[in-house]
Design a protein around this motif. Structure first.
Motif, PDB file in Angstrom:
ATOM      1  N   VAL A 283      11.655  -7.965   9.846  1.00  0.00           N
ATOM      2  CA  VAL A 283      12.247  -7.230   8.729  1.00  0.00           C
ATOM      3  C   VAL A 283      11.499  -7.496   7.425  1.00  0.00           C
ATOM      4  N   GLU A 284      10.509  -8.336   7.475  1.00  0.00           N
ATOM      5  CA  GLU A 284       9.739  -8.669   6.278  1.00  0.00           C
ATOM      6  C   GLU A 284       8.512  -7.777   6.172  1.00  0.00           C
ATOM      7  N   ARG A 285       8.092  -7.524   4.937  1.00  0.00           N
ATOM      8  CA  ARG A 285       6.888  -6.723   4.717  1.00  0.00           C
ATOM      9  C   ARG A 285       5.810  -7.584   4.064  1.00  0.00           C
ATOM     10  N   VAL A 286       4.579  -7.152   4.225  1.00  0.00           N
ATOM     11  CA  VAL A 286       3.467  -7.783   3.523  1.00  0.00           C
ATOM     12  C   VAL A 286       2.939  -6.786   2.504  1.00  0.00           C
ATOM     13  N   GLU A 287       2.697  -7.256   1.302  1.00  0.00           N
ATOM     14  CA  GLU A 287       2.117  -6.415   0.264  1.00  0.00           C
ATOM     15  C   GLU A 287       0.638  -6.739   0.143  1.00  0.00           C
ATOM     16  N   VAL A 288      -0.195  -5.717   0.243  1.00  0.00           N
ATOM     17  CA  VAL A 288      -1.644  -5.896   0.146  1.00  0.00           C
ATOM     18  C   VAL A 288      -2.122  -5.337  -1.191  1.00  0.00           C
ATOM     19  N   GLU A 289      -2.649  -6.207  -2.007  1.00  0.00           N
ATOM     20  CA  GLU A 289      -3.127  -5.833  -3.338  1.00  0.00           C
ATOM     21  C   GLU A 289      -4.650  -5.786  -3.347  1.00  0.00           C
ATOM     22  N   GLU A 290      -5.203  -4.671  -3.800  1.00  0.00           N
ATOM     23  CA  GLU A 290      -6.658  -4.554  -3.928  1.00  0.00           C
ATOM     24  C   GLU A 290      -7.097  -5.188  -5.239  1.00  0.00           C
ATOM     25  N   GLU A 291      -8.149  -5.988  -5.165  1.00  0.00           N
ATOM     26  CA  GLU A 291      -8.671  -6.671  -6.361  1.00  0.00           C
ATOM     27  C   GLU A 291      -9.981  -5.996  -6.769  1.00  0.00           C
ATOM     28  N   TRP A 292      -9.948  -5.309  -7.901  1.00  0.00           N
ATOM     29  CA  TRP A 292     -11.096  -4.559  -8.395  1.00  0.00           C
ATOM     30  C   TRP A 292     -11.697  -5.223  -9.621  1.00  0.00           C
ATOM     31  N   MET A 293     -13.012  -5.138  -9.717  1.00  0.00           N
ATOM     32  CA  MET A 293     -13.736  -5.501 -10.933  1.00  0.00           C
ATOM     33  C   MET A 293     -14.529  -4.265 -11.338  1.00  0.00           C
ATOM     34  N   GLY A 294     -14.047  -3.569 -12.367  1.00  0.00           N
ATOM     35  CA  GLY A 294     -14.691  -2.316 -12.733  1.00  0.00           C
ATOM     36  C   GLY A 294     -14.492  -1.297 -11.629  1.00  0.00           C
TER      37      GLY A 294
END
Length: 315
Positions: A283-294
């Protein structure tokens, strides 16, 4: 949030021993040491004043004898040139004397990204399981009450402490020389009542600059393309994580806390990341965050437990 505790690392003792017990340098080592000593183009008086401005503990944690501090591109080995050009993305205070060893040059988290992750991981106590030269640990020290920073390399740990002093946050970080696997196993079997760890941050070795082409033997090409788009590159498997399979590393960490932030290559397999929760927490979710530089995608940060958006109740 809890009260900060005294730093109990004992790293200054290691640093002192490292300097005292080093073998007599050969001519090349002397040249590096002399270059490092004159790296700022300062007179002895100016250098003394700069160290004094950093506080009375600076001399105990000054690691300038361990690695060179490059001032100009002409001093940098060819294979590190591309990283040197981004030095102020890694440490905005680089010119103040921040130090990186060779692995640190290609593995340190850029400061803006480290700051973003630190905001997401704000808590009482955070464990930086693979601290390297301290980029993330320094950022965590600005948002968390207590940072535990581990690394298996005494040199990298000394550099992390050195860099933390420059940023004025060394007193908030407990530096521990040791491997994360052993630390985690000891922590899990600890007696009740010991300080809880709220968040574990995992930024394990990806396999070097050639991580984009894991499974492809053309490591030289991979090194040249580390700033290229991940499109067209094979997916990075968690099996390539060191020192153990990335899935095993995650499950070990979840025995410490469910709040895990996992820093992974931008071409990491999203299917594998999702599968980390399939059995343990359906029932748990994972959040995937993209890390951008410019305009460049640098990495992914995967947030689990109460760190994921909309799951604060799990913290």
């Amino acid at each position: 949030m809890g009260k900060r505790t005294k730093n109990l690392s004992g790293l200054s003792r290691f640093a002192k021993q490292a300097f005292q017990q080093s073998p007599a340098p050969d001519s090349s080592s002397k040249a590096i040491a002399e270059s490092s000593a004159n790296q700022h183009g300062e007179t002895p008086t100016e250098k003394s004043l700069r160290h004094e401005s950093l506080g009375s503990s600076w001399h105990a944690h000054d690691a300038t004898r361990l690695v060179p501090h490059y001032k100009t591109a002409s001093e940098v080995p060819e294979h590190l040139q591309k990283y040197f050009s981004q030095r102020k993305r890694y440490f905005t205070l680089y010119d103040e004397g921040c130090l990186l060893d060779e692995e640190g040059w290609y593995s340190v988290t850029p400061e803006l990204i480290a700051t973003q992750i630190a905001e997401r991981c704000r808590c009482d106590t955070i464990l930086d399981a693979f601290c390297g030269v301290g980029g993330n640990a320094i950022a965590f020290a600005k948002t968390c009450e207590h940072v535990i920073a581990l690394d298996i390399s005494p040199v990298r740990l000394a550099l992390a402490k050195h860099n933390a002093v420059i940023y004025g946050v060394a007193d908030r970080i407990e530096f521990i020389l040791g491997d994360y696997i052993s630390f985690a196993q000891a922590y899990i079997s600890r007696s009740p009542g010991k300080r809880p760890i709220d968040v574990v941050f995992l930024s394990p070795p990806w396999g070097g600059p050639g991580y984009l082409l894991q499974g492809n033997n053309d490591v030289e090409l991979a090194s040249e393309q580390t700033d290229a788009s991940p499109e067209g590159h094979p997916e990075f498997s968690l099996a390539n994580i060191k020192p153990i399979h990335g899935a095993d590393l995650f499950h070990l960490s979840r025995k410490i806390t469910h709040n895990v932030a996992y820093f992974l290559p931008r071409n990491a397999s999203l299917e594998e990341i999702s599968a980390l929760l399939t059995e343990s927490a359906p029932v748990e979710r994972v959040e995937v965050e993209e890390e951008w530089m410019g305009t460049k995608l640098k990495a992914l940060t995967c947030y689990f437990g109460g760190l994921a958006y909309g799951q604060q109740q799990l913290f």
